[in-house]
Structure formats: C-alpha cells, structure tokens
Design a protein around this motif. Structure first.
Motif, PDB file in Angstrom:
ATOM      1  N   GLY A 188    -107.431   4.958  12.091  1.00  0.00           N
ATOM      2  CA  GLY A 188    -107.489   6.116  11.224  1.00  0.00           C
ATOM      3  C   GLY A 188    -106.177   6.865  11.279  1.00  0.00           C
ATOM      4  N   GLN A 189    -106.148   8.049  10.656  1.00  0.00           N
ATOM      5  CA  GLN A 189    -104.893   8.803  10.606  1.00  0.00           C
ATOM      6  C   GLN A 189    -105.193  10.290  10.499  1.00  0.00           C
ATOM      7  OE1 GLN A 189    -102.037   8.848   7.074  1.00  0.00           O
ATOM      8  NE2 GLN A 189    -101.044   7.357   8.433  1.00  0.00           N
ATOM      9  N   TYR A 229    -110.443   7.467  21.228  1.00  0.00           N
ATOM     10  CA  TYR A 229    -109.322   6.779  20.598  1.00  0.00           C
ATOM     11  C   TYR A 229    -108.051   7.367  21.207  1.00  0.00           C
ATOM     12  CZ  TYR A 229    -112.809   5.393  17.086  1.00  0.00           C
ATOM     13  OH  TYR A 229    -113.900   4.890  16.450  1.00  0.00           O
ATOM     14  N   TYR A 230    -106.884   6.970  20.668  1.00  0.00           N
ATOM     15  CA  TYR A 230    -105.628   7.415  21.274  1.00  0.00           C
ATOM     16  C   TYR A 230    -104.638   7.889  20.218  1.00  0.00           C
ATOM     17  CZ  TYR A 230    -107.405   5.419  25.551  1.00  0.00           C
ATOM     18  OH  TYR A 230    -108.177   5.157  26.650  1.00  0.00           O
ATOM     19  N   LEU A 231    -103.907   8.963  20.576  1.00  0.00           N
ATOM     20  CA  LEU A 231    -102.838   9.520  19.746  1.00  0.00           C
ATOM     21  C   LEU A 231    -101.535   9.475  20.531  1.00  0.00           C
ATOM     22  CD1 LEU A 231    -104.470  12.791  18.315  1.00  0.00           C
ATOM     23  CD2 LEU A 231    -104.006  10.677  17.054  1.00  0.00           C
ATOM     24  N   ALA A 232    -100.456   9.070  19.868  1.00  0.00           N
ATOM     25  CA  ALA A 232     -99.136   9.062  20.508  1.00  0.00           C
ATOM     26  C   ALA A 232     -98.514  10.444  20.398  1.00  0.00           C
ATOM     27  CB  ALA A 232     -98.232   8.024  19.845  1.00  0.00           C
ATOM     28  N   ARG A 261    -100.302  11.298  12.174  1.00  0.00           N
ATOM     29  CA  ARG A 261    -100.444  10.540  13.413  1.00  0.00           C
ATOM     30  C   ARG A 261    -101.460   9.424  13.196  1.00  0.00           C
ATOM     31  NH1 ARG A 261     -99.184  13.678  18.100  1.00  0.00           N
ATOM     32  NH2 ARG A 261     -97.493  15.080  17.506  1.00  0.00           N
ATOM     33  N   ASN A 262    -101.119   8.224  13.613  1.00  0.00           N
ATOM     34  CA  ASN A 262    -102.097   7.146  13.586  1.00  0.00           C
ATOM     35  C   ASN A 262    -103.070   7.290  14.751  1.00  0.00           C
ATOM     36  OD1 ASN A 262    -101.295   5.701  11.300  1.00  0.00           O
ATOM     37  ND2 ASN A 262     -99.635   4.679  12.423  1.00  0.00           N
ATOM     38  N   ILE A 263    -104.292   6.968  14.488  1.00  0.00           N
ATOM     39  CA  ILE A 263    -105.337   6.965  15.513  1.00  0.00           C
ATOM     40  C   ILE A 263    -105.565   5.509  15.909  1.00  0.00           C
ATOM     41  CG2 ILE A 263    -107.741   7.517  16.014  1.00  0.00           C
ATOM     42  CD1 ILE A 263    -107.550   9.533  13.626  1.00  0.00           C
ATOM     43  N   ARG A 264    -105.351   5.198  17.178  1.00  0.00           N
ATOM     44  CA  ARG A 264    -105.417   3.793  17.603  1.00  0.00           C
ATOM     45  C   ARG A 264    -106.555   3.577  18.599  1.00  0.00           C
ATOM     46  NH1 ARG A 264    -101.149   1.105  15.469  1.00  0.00           N
ATOM     47  NH2 ARG A 264     -99.320   2.366  14.883  1.00  0.00           N
TER      48      ARG A 264
END
Length: 707
Positions: A653-654, A703-706, A639-642
């Motif tokens: 990050g990831q 931060y945000y995770l999809a 998961r990308n961290i946005r």
C-alpha cells in the motif's frame, strides 16, 4: 505521551447537607497536596472538604455540582467481621437521621448477601456496621407505603422495621419467585404504585435470548410457556398487609417480553416507567437500551418484544434470517409478535419502546428528583444511572418529563446524539441510528459525565442505585471493583472539568487490538499461554456465552478471542483482581461466576484449580506497556507500505502526505535494513491505504514504513 492536567478548584460551600458531622465550613479546606490513590483507583485528598464536606473526586459533573467520596473501598469494612463490600447495590436513608441502609448482594454465590448500616463514626467519617448476613443475592430496597422497609432476594421479598438500632418484625412478603437452573438475571427489583400501594416486581429473563448454544437449550420461554420470567408482576396492596407466614405466592402480569427490568419507577399519574437492559450483541453500536411505559390503568398485558424484537422495530437475528430457521430455538418456540406494530391494541400484542437510550448503557436505577438542592438544575426530572462498562455508559442522566411523568419526546427530524468516551481525548458525539428506525426520541442532561477510567485519577464509574437524601443530595452506590459510596452535592466553586484537545486524534480501538495481537504473537510464552486458554477454557466451557467470546473488529481468526478480552476489558495485565476472566472462573467476590450453571462446571475441582493456574500465569505475564507500543504518525510525503522491512519486499500500500496512521514508537522495535530505518505500522485488513488483494493480511496488522 499523554499529559493530563489535574485541576482542583475550591471555595467554601454554604448549604445545609447530610455531611460529615463536625465538618463546618471553617474546616472545609481546599484540596491539598496530600493526595492518595485508593484501592478503587480514585485519587483525592482525604482531608479535603471542598465538596460540601466531603473529599472532591476528579469526576466531571454538571456545572454547580461536585462528586464527593463518602465511603472508599479501603474503609468499607465492618469492624466486627473485618469484611468489606463485595458487590454493594442499593442505599436508602433512615428517616430523621444521617444514617442509611445499604444492601450488598455479596457476589453471585448463594446466601452471601448482607445488609449494612452506614453511619458517621467517632472521627466523623462514615463507616458500615453489619445488620444481617446470609441473604440470597439481595438487591431491591424500598420504603413501603406501610412504613416497613422491603428487601428483595433471589427467590423472595421480605419486609422489616429498624427500631432502636435493631431489625425487627422481619417477615416474608412474596415467595417462590420463578427461577431456574442457569438463571442469568436472578435479582429482585420492585417498586410501589404511589396511588394505591400495589407492588410491581421484576422477573428477569433466564438467558440472553432464550437459547444457550453448545450444551443445550432452555425448554421454556416465558412468553410462550408462562414460566413467569421476562416479565413484571403486580401484587395488590391488600395482599401485602398481612401476608401468610410463607408469603404471597400468586401474582398478576403487568407486562411481558421484558428482558431485565432493574430500573423502574411509577409516576403519580399511574405509569410504570421501565429501563430495559437489552440483549447482548458483540458490536458496540447495537442494540439500544429502552425506556418502556406501562399504563397501569389499561388492564391489558402488552408484549414488549424480548426475545423476538429489539429497538423500536428490529427483529432478532434468530428470527430475521431464513438461514437461522434450523436453529434449535425454532424447534421450541414460535414467534408470537409482529415487530412492525406501532402500538399494541390487544392482549399480548407487541408494544414498541417509548424511547431508546444509547447502546449498552445498562440502566440499573431510576427515580424522579423531588429535592431542593438541585431544584434549579433538574428538579422534577427523571434520573437514571447508566452502569454499562462500554464507552457510552458510566453516567447519571436526567430526562425532562411531562405531566404523566414520562420523558418529553421530540420530533425525529432533528438528529439525536449520545456521547462516546475516548481514552486520552474528548468524548465524541454519535448519532442515534438504531436498526429498525427511530420512531421517537428524548433529549437528556448528563449530570455525571466523564466517569471513564483515567489511570491515576479515577476508575471507570460503576453507578448502580442512588437515593435522594433529606437535604436533596444524591448518594450513589458503586459496585464492580470500585465498591464505594459517593455523593453528588452543590458547589459554589467550579465543577471539576477535565481538559481535552478536541482536535486530538485518538487511537482507533482496533489499533489497540492489533498491538495486543503483536505482543502475544511476538512472545512464545504468551502465545502458547493464549492457545492453552483458547483450547482448554474458552472452547470447552465458554461457547454460547458472550458471542462465543469473539470479536470480529479486526478479523475472524485465532485472535478473535483475544480481541474480545481486550475490547471488553476482561484482562488487566498482572492484576488478577481486576481481570474479569480470572475473577469469573475463580469466583472471586463481586464477579459473575462462569461458566453459567447450565454448562459443565469445574469450580472447586482439581480441573478448576488447574485452569485457574493456567489463566493466572498468563495474565501475570502480560505486559503492562502495550499502550506505549502505538503512537500517531502523520505522513509528510509518499511512503510505500511494505510487508517486510526491506526495499525488496512487496509494496502492500501507500501513504500520502497528511495521512494519519499509528506506528510503534519504541526505539527497540526500529529495524535497520537496506540503508533505512524501518518502523512498524498497524493497519487493519481493510485499511484504505492498502492495495486490494496484493498482500496477505498479517495477523497482527504489522507492516513497515521506511524512515
């Protein structure tokens, strides 16, 4: 969601004890469903008698023992004045009776201390009766070798007798204890040498480390200027027999360089064992508390390090770093001791501690157990109360001792560990790793262990002093907001054990700080209130105290003061009485007044009323559900961290499969954008899953995770 299973197991207890009169074994019932939650935060059944005649508390003790409630805060009221405990500290049993003397220091204000009689009432429950009021910050209470009771106040020690229900022959024994403005450790503790009756008195240090930043500095340090502080005095027994009306005024030094000797005992072999309340660092891991040993027959006065050394051989930062050479402390004091010495051979030389205790445990009382009730469990051992509010405190521990009465030491080739409480999970073991190295170590038993706060079950333990009753049970006084008297006794049924999942992942305290940062940042009202408190209270009156009331666990930024308040439990949302910050500035009973007396004061002024209202309004608006805003999340895939909830936002990050982080589980905080549901995730600035120097770190770590 945290689920705590509360199991109360019972059986009939067969032992002779100081218990509620009229409570024979036939009347001792199992803990029933008649549970109450008292004002202190303890949940128990007041009709239960399963802990040797007293209601059993859900506090974890060693097998074969239980902790019972003798006097809850709700019932600790003097019937004549209807005034209850403020800050109870010490307790002592009267000979040939089931009655006790209890000292309540009355908070930190002058002459508000009281001496109580604790005895069974008409219903069989224990109650208190006022014997004497107007005492000035009393603490120490001992039975002297002459049969008199001795009591220590801020500036003096007195002795008295209790005969036919009355205090008689009250007289000052030792007067004019060295105190100064802004004194940080004013309480008088003392012990007697069992061999000859000599008295040894604690004279605590006036400050944390001989300097107060911001508004001034102490002009004297006891080690250099012989002001009589940070030391232990000796008063020979012959001077105590017939003291002049004004009391004995002179003394000898037994030891210097001791910050605050609240826990002391003299062994039958002539060694004074001292529990040192070390200086305050903001970090949890340093410094360690100490057990020091003073050989009373050597005839010299060693220096035990304060304020220049800590742990075994660590140098205090004021003296360690060349960058600190311009500090005001260097203009006033020289550094007279060498912290690297292994053993003092001459007068005033540095003597390192005998052993170390875990950091911040705050030892307040110690004594050897001589009774019969626990002779097979810790007979002859040295018992110590750990009063500290940090996760390693709130315990009663027992050290095995040698023929000199000193803790038995072990080789340091095997690592020593201490227990660190965690909310919602099992304690974890942390290794002793003190700065300056580990020279000696001693193992100990935890007699009372899980005394950390569990809402709806128990408050955070606050054990101050204890006394061994005639039946061998141990009666313990709690202060802070608890204000109780509890009793450790034997039980034939299983001791209370709190189930926990050792595989559970507990939140990092930094996550809690981030969640609080987010709660304040997201609310204009709370954010403005926080900024007002920073500017008008902390920056004006609190610089130089408690590391400037800052914690850098997350970052050194505008929220560092908030992190300190959360980390140290100084605010309780919508509960002023349990909020140390408000209690200190409003001078509620039981709280240490702030700011210290050497700083500008506002209590009792219009400015004080305004600041009290400012803090009160902010605490009253704080949310109670912040702990519900973070929960464990295990990544099942990459998961990308946005930085924002959008596929167009920069990836900071990831996460990889199996990574564990903490997300905001509340449905109302889920954001729908770009065909995804986005959850907030809390990450500290240096988190291992963040790319370096890619995104500016958000103040609240969100931060945000999809999904």
């Amino acid at each position: 969601m945290r689920v705590i299973l509360l199991v109360v197991v019972f059986s009939l207890i067969q032992c002779t004890s100081v218990k509620n009169p009229g409570t024979d074994s036939a009347k001792r019932s199992a803990a029933s469903t008649k549970m109450i939650l008292d004002k202190s935060g303890y949940a128990y059944d007041p009709t239960d008698r399963s802990c040797d005649g007293f209601p059993r508390l859900m506090v974890e003790t060693m097998p074969g023992t239980c902790l019972g409630m003798v006097l809850p805060r709700d019932r600790a009221l003097d019937p004549a004045t209807n005034k209850g405990f403020v800050k109870p500290r010490t307790i002592l049993q009267l000979a040939n009776s089931n009655q006790f003397l209890v000292v309540d220091m009355g908070g930190w204000g002058p002459k508000n201390g009281r001496l109580f009689l604790l005895k069974p009432g008409a219903t069989g429950n224990y109650q208190i009766t006022l014997l004497k009021a107007g005492l000035d910050n009393p603490h120490g209470l001992r039975l002297g070798p002459d049969g008199f009771f001795y009591i220590g106040e801020k500036n003096q020690i007195s002795k008295f007798q209790y005969i036919n229900g009355k205090l008689v022959n009250w007289r000052i024994v030792f007067a004019n204890l060295a105190r100064k403005e802004g004194y940080m450790h004013p309480l008088s503790q003392f012990v007697f040498d069992p061999r000859n009756g000599d008295m040894y008195i604690n004279s605590g240090s006036p400050s944390d480390h001989c300097i107060v930043e911001g508004t001034g500095e102490y002009k004297y340090c006891s080690e250099d200027q012989a002001e009589g502080n940070g030391a232990v005095y000796r008063v020979p027994a012959e001077k105590l027999k017939n003291p002049p009306p004004e009391g004995v005024g002179n003394f000898e030094y037994a030891a210097i360089g001791l910050r605050n000797s609240m826990a002391m005992v003299v062994s039958s072999a002539g060694f004074l064992v001292q529990g040192e309340n070390g200086r305050d660092f903001p970090e949890l891991e340093e410094p360690y508390e100490e057990i020091n040993v003073i050989d009373l027959d050597k005839g010299r006065t060693p220096h035990y390090g304060w304020p220049y050394c800590y742990n075994f051989h660590a140098t205090s930062p004021e003296w360690e770093f060349p960058e600190n050479a311009k500090l005001p402390i260097h203009k006033q004091f020289r550094k007279p001791v060498d912290c690297s010495l292994r053993n003092a051979t001459g007068m005033g030389q540095y003597q390192p501690p005998y052993i170390l205790m875990p950091p911040h445990v705050a030892p307040l009382h110690m004594d050897y157990y001589r009774g019969s009730m626990f002779s097979d469990l810790f007979g002859g051992k040295l018992l110590v109360t750990w009063h500290g509010y940090q996760p390693m405190g709130q315990r009663l521990v027992a050290y095995s001792v040698d023929e000199k009465g000193l803790p038995v030491t072990e080789p340091t080739t095997t690592k020593a560990f201490y227990q660190f409480n965690q909310p919602g999970a099992c304690p974890i073991a942390k290794a002793f790793q003190p700065r300056g190295g580990m020279e000696r170590q001693a193992s100990y038993q935890e007699v009372i262990s899980k005394w950390n706060e569990v809402k709806g079950v128990r408050p955070k333990g606050a054990p101050v002093a204890f006394t061994e009753a005639s039946d061998g049970s141990i009666w313990i006084v709690e202060d802070r907001e608890n204000r109780t008297i509890v009793r450790l006794a034997r039980t034939n049924s299983a001791n209370y054990r709190e189930p926990c999942d050792r595989s559970a992942v507990v939140f990092d305290p930094q996550v809690q700080m981030l969640a609080w940062r987010s709660a304040i940042k997201d609310s204009p009202e709370l954010n403005q209130g926080y900024q007002n408190i920073q500017k008008q209270v902390i920056q004006n009156y609190c610089l130089g105290c408690h590391g400037n009331m800052q914690a850098d666990d997350v970052a050194k930024d505008r929220f560092s003061n908030l992190d300190f308040l959360i980390k140290n439990g100084w605010i309780a949302p919508q509960d002023l009485e349990r909020s140390k910050m408000y209690g200190a500035i409003a001078r509620l009973e039981g709280y240490t007044p702030m700011p210290p007396l050497d700083k500008p004061q506002f209590f009792g002024t219009a400015e004080g009323e305004r600041l009290n209202a400012l803090v009160s309004k902010w605490i009253g608006a704080l949310p109670k559900d912040v702990d519900a805003s973070y929960a464990k999340f295990v990544a099942k895939d990459k998961r990308n961290i946005r930085i924002q909830p959008s596929t167009k936002a920069k990836a900071c990050g990831q996460l990889n499969p199996g990574d564990i982080v903490f997300v905001d589980p509340r449905p109302g905080k889920v954001i729908s954008a770009d065909g995804y549901s986005w959850r907030r995730v809390y990450l500290v600035p240096a988190h291992s899953r963040l790319f370096r120097d890619t995104c500016p770190a958000p103040e609240d770590g969100v931060y945000y995770l999809a999904q």
